[in-house]
Design an enzyme around this catalytic site. Structure first.
Site, PDB file in Angstrom:
ATOM      1  N   GLU A 136      -6.367   5.150   7.894  1.00  0.00           N
ATOM      2  CA  GLU A 136      -6.105   6.569   7.582  1.00  0.00           C
ATOM      3  C   GLU A 136      -7.327   7.208   6.947  1.00  0.00           C
ATOM      4  O   GLU A 136      -7.607   8.392   7.175  1.00  0.00           O
ATOM      5  CB  GLU A 136      -4.863   6.671   6.678  1.00  0.00           C
ATOM      6  CG  GLU A 136      -3.594   6.369   7.483  1.00  0.00           C
ATOM      7  CD  GLU A 136      -2.477   5.711   6.696  1.00  0.00           C
ATOM      8  OE1 GLU A 136      -2.482   5.765   5.452  1.00  0.00           O
ATOM      9  OE2 GLU A 136      -1.586   5.119   7.343  1.00  0.00           O
ATOM     10  N   LYS A 155       0.104   4.263  -0.202  1.00  0.00           N
ATOM     11  CA  LYS A 155      -0.473   5.475   0.394  1.00  0.00           C
ATOM     12  C   LYS A 155      -0.235   6.647  -0.559  1.00  0.00           C
ATOM     13  O   LYS A 155      -0.280   6.452  -1.769  1.00  0.00           O
ATOM     14  CB  LYS A 155       0.114   5.714   1.801  1.00  0.00           C
ATOM     15  CG  LYS A 155       0.019   4.447   2.658  1.00  0.00           C
ATOM     16  CD  LYS A 155       0.326   4.644   4.095  1.00  0.00           C
ATOM     17  CE  LYS A 155       0.162   3.316   4.825  1.00  0.00           C
ATOM     18  NZ  LYS A 155       0.331   3.425   6.257  1.00  0.00           N
ATOM     19  N   ASN A 190       0.880  -1.172   0.000  1.00  0.00           N
ATOM     20  CA  ASN A 190       0.000   0.000   0.000  1.00  0.00           C
ATOM     21  C   ASN A 190       0.915   1.219   0.000  1.00  0.00           C
ATOM     22  O   ASN A 190       1.517   1.534   1.021  1.00  0.00           O
ATOM     23  CB  ASN A 190      -0.904  -0.019   1.233  1.00  0.00           C
ATOM     24  CG  ASN A 190      -1.706   1.270   1.374  1.00  0.00           C
ATOM     25  OD1 ASN A 190      -1.827   2.045   0.429  1.00  0.00           O
ATOM     26  ND2 ASN A 190      -2.254   1.498   2.562  1.00  0.00           N
ATOM     27  N   HIS A 202      -9.223   1.758   4.973  1.00  0.00           N
ATOM     28  CA  HIS A 202      -7.934   1.883   5.669  1.00  0.00           C
ATOM     29  C   HIS A 202      -8.098   2.826   6.863  1.00  0.00           C
ATOM     30  O   HIS A 202      -8.856   3.788   6.796  1.00  0.00           O
ATOM     31  CB  HIS A 202      -6.857   2.410   4.708  1.00  0.00           C
ATOM     32  CG  HIS A 202      -5.483   2.284   5.270  1.00  0.00           C
ATOM     33  ND1 HIS A 202      -4.976   3.195   6.160  1.00  0.00           N
ATOM     34  CD2 HIS A 202      -4.526   1.330   5.106  1.00  0.00           C
ATOM     35  CE1 HIS A 202      -3.754   2.803   6.516  1.00  0.00           C
ATOM     36  NE2 HIS A 202      -3.465   1.685   5.893  1.00  0.00           N
ATOM     37  N   SER A 218       4.043  -2.046  10.092  1.00  0.00           N
ATOM     38  CA  SER A 218       5.502  -2.161  10.244  1.00  0.00           C
ATOM     39  C   SER A 218       6.045  -3.536   9.852  1.00  0.00           C
ATOM     40  O   SER A 218       6.965  -4.043  10.495  1.00  0.00           O
ATOM     41  CB  SER A 218       5.935  -1.784  11.671  1.00  0.00           C
ATOM     42  OG  SER A 218       5.541  -0.451  11.961  1.00  0.00           O
ATOM     43  N   GLY A 242       3.254   2.460  10.639  1.00  0.00           N
ATOM     44  CA  GLY A 242       4.236   3.521  10.429  1.00  0.00           C
ATOM     45  C   GLY A 242       5.002   3.896  11.694  1.00  0.00           C
ATOM     46  O   GLY A 242       5.694   4.900  11.738  1.00  0.00           O
ATOM     47  N   GLU A 277      -4.996  -4.421  10.755  1.00  0.00           N
ATOM     48  CA  GLU A 277      -3.943  -3.426  10.928  1.00  0.00           C
ATOM     49  C   GLU A 277      -4.153  -2.655  12.233  1.00  0.00           C
ATOM     50  O   GLU A 277      -4.940  -1.702  12.266  1.00  0.00           O
ATOM     51  CB  GLU A 277      -3.960  -2.427   9.757  1.00  0.00           C
ATOM     52  CG  GLU A 277      -3.733  -3.056   8.407  1.00  0.00           C
ATOM     53  CD  GLU A 277      -3.121  -2.078   7.410  1.00  0.00           C
ATOM     54  OE1 GLU A 277      -2.137  -2.461   6.770  1.00  0.00           O
ATOM     55  OE2 GLU A 277      -3.601  -0.936   7.295  1.00  0.00           O
TER      56      GLU A 277
HETATM   57  P1  13P Z   1       3.520   0.460   7.497  1.00  0.00           P
HETATM   58  O1  13P Z   1       3.931  -0.855   6.887  1.00  0.00           O
HETATM   59  O2  13P Z   1       4.251   1.627   6.925  1.00  0.00           O
HETATM   60  O3  13P Z   1       3.489   0.418   8.983  1.00  0.00           O
HETATM   61  O4  13P Z   1       1.986   0.689   7.019  1.00  0.00           O
HETATM   62  C1  13P Z   1       1.058  -0.313   7.232  1.00  0.00           C
HETATM   63  C2  13P Z   1      -0.190   0.043   6.502  1.00  0.00           C
HETATM   64  O5  13P Z   1      -0.939   0.898   6.896  1.00  0.00           O
HETATM   65  C3  13P Z   1      -0.473  -0.681   5.252  1.00  0.00           C
HETATM   66  O6  13P Z   1      -1.762  -0.401   4.795  1.00  0.00           O
END
Ligand code: 13P
Length: 251
Positions: free
Chosen positions: A98, A13, A11, A96, A215, A175, A169
């Site tokens: 976010e 983003k 992903n 997601h 992560s 992150g 997640e």
């Molecule tokens: P990270 O792997 O950067 O922690 O992000 C995870 C994520 O939100 C994937 O959709």
């Protein structure tokens, strides 16, 4: 027991311009080889065509990161399912954290989007669920995630439900470099499968691919996926770097 093929999705983003996406695709294709693992990159809308073209003739899938639940209309800034079908995407990330946190995505809109995708296309939705740090510290992670699964799957047939990829997640692991332990990831993925069994049946829950996200790196991927209920990973930061993403696929 259904044989579930592991699925590692990136992903991106809001990262990578078209030029950067092209450069990634060339480097990644040079490293990539078919494995027993399915893979895809979920990219910004403006880079989907570029990736579809770059990955044509390979087994690397391409996904979007959102879709609207209406076909068209006065919805400034949104992209519809017919538009994504025309591009030929294989996956769409839905709900997601976010988007739930910053863009007003709710279980209700997530549910409408899932019904739209599964009812009107062959595109596979990647549904994200997960608790935040306060909820985890209050011991409410099971209740939160079961509630999300129930609300997000509402009204889906068993046949539709079986096609959904669920990404667990935990928000506190996204992150942050703070990965859930393999036990935590495994426990929650098992819980999600049991919840789907309770809503549908054993055959349906056996087919659902459940990923862990938060992560994930080449160094921790195999430990996280050692649990039989963890069928893959949804990878943020590490999917931006061809060697790292390939390292995870080679877990
Ligand atoms: P990270 O792997 O950067 O922690 O992000 C995870 C994520 O939100 C994937 O959709």
């Amino acid at each position: 027991m259904a044989m579930r093929i592991p699925f590692i999705a990136g992903n991106w983003k809001m990262f990578k311009t078209k030029a950067e996406a092209k450069a990634f695709a060339e480097e990644f294709k040079a490293l990539y080889h078919d494995t027993d693992v399915k893979t895809a990159i979920c990219a910004p809308f403006t880079q989907l065509d570029t990736l579809k073209e770059a990955f044509a003739g390979t087994s690397i899938g391409v996904g979007a990161q959102n879709v609207h639940f209406e076909d068209e209309g006065a919805f400034t800034g949104e992209v519809s399912l017919p538009m994504l079908k025309e591009v030929g995407v294989d996956y769409i990330v839905i709900g997601h954290s976010e988007r739930r946190q910053y863009f007003n995505e709710t279980d209700e809109t997530v549910n409408l989007k899932l019904k739209k995708i599964l009812g009107e296309s062959d595109i596979i939705p990647i549904l994200c669920v997960g608790e935040n740090l306060d909820q985890r510290e209050a011991g409410k992670e099971a209740e939160i995630v079961e509630g999300q699964i129930e609300a997000d799957f509402a009204g889906l047939t068993a046949e539709q439900a079986a096609k959904v990829v669920v990404a667990y997640e935990p928000i506190w692991a996204i992150g942050t470099g703070k990965t859930a332990t393999p036990e935590q990831a495994g426990e929650m993925c098992t819980l999600i499968r049991q919840k789907i069994q309770a809503l549908y049946d054993e055959d349906t829950c056996d087919q659902v691919i459940i990923q862990y996200g938060g992560s994930v790196k080449p160094e921790n991927a195999s430990d996280i996926m050692a649990n039989g209920d963890v069928d893959g990973a949804l990878v943020g930061g590490a999917s931006l770097v061809p060697e790292k993403f390939m390292g995870i696929i080679n877990f």
